[in-house]
Design a protein around this motif. Sequence first.
Motif, short mmCIF file in Angstrom:
data_model
loop_
_atom_site.label_atom_id
_atom_site.label_comp_id
_atom_site.label_asym_id
_atom_site.label_seq_id
_atom_site.Cartn_x
_atom_site.Cartn_y
_atom_site.Cartn_z
N THR A 175 2.79 -10.54 3.95
CA THR A 175 2.36 -9.56 2.69
C THR A 175 2.61 -10.47 1.68
O THR A 175 2.03 -9.98 0.51
N ASN B 261 5.07 -10.02 -0.35
CA ASN B 261 5.58 -9.30 -1.22
C ASN B 261 7.00 -9.67 -1.36
O ASN B 261 7.85 -9.56 -0.31
N LYS B 262 7.39 -10.57 -2.45
CA LYS B 262 8.81 -10.62 -2.69
C LYS B 262 9.64 -9.70 -3.24
O LYS B 262 10.87 -9.96 -3.74
N ARG B 263 8.93 -8.68 -3.87
CA ARG B 263 9.93 -7.46 -4.38
C ARG B 263 10.91 -7.17 -3.41
O ARG B 263 10.97 -6.93 -2.22
N SER C 123 11.78 -1.08 -1.61
CA SER C 123 10.74 -1.90 -1.17
C SER C 123 11.47 -3.20 -0.83
O SER C 123 12.63 -3.60 -1.24
#
Length: 191
Positions: A28, A30-32, A137
């Motif tokens: 993803t 997605n590093k959040r 998240s």
Amino acid sequence: MIENLLILIGESFWVASTYSQLSKLVRTKNKRGLSAVNMTLNTTANAAWVVYFASNHLWVGFISNALMFVMTGAMVSILLSSKKQRYAGLLSIITLGPLTAWLIIVYPGLAGWIGVTYNVIASTPWIVHVVRTKKTSGISERALFMAFGAMISTITYGILIKSGPLIVGCLIGLTFELIIMRYYYRYRHAG
């Protein structure tokens, strides 16, 4: 005999949980919700656990923590690609690497307690953030279940072999895990 099965199950869950988190990050991007500093703490905790398991001739734990060291290290490198996290992440590596090396060389008998300490330090800000913001998240449901299974198996193993660091680490971890699960299922679709 039963303790060998328990640690094999527990460590398999730990490796699968770490792999799940790494694969989600790679897939993803997605590093959040993920921190290079916290992941560096987990990587150095894995290094301490490697020493703990090796010094106690517990080879399943040694191998699995070596694998997790590589996977969490890979996650650190991915997180460092973010300019926002680069400097704090590099500072944590420069600080924790030599400190951990010194501690486990000078005090190898404390390696398990060093691992527990780093794991708790890494997890605490995350728990506080989830509780305060109700934002989940970066949390993988699969990783939650695998970590829970790992802690149940590992704490049982720790009790059987009378390992203080494993018992205390898993008790703290189970407490954190239950808090995270509560917020994950309550607020996972929020903001």
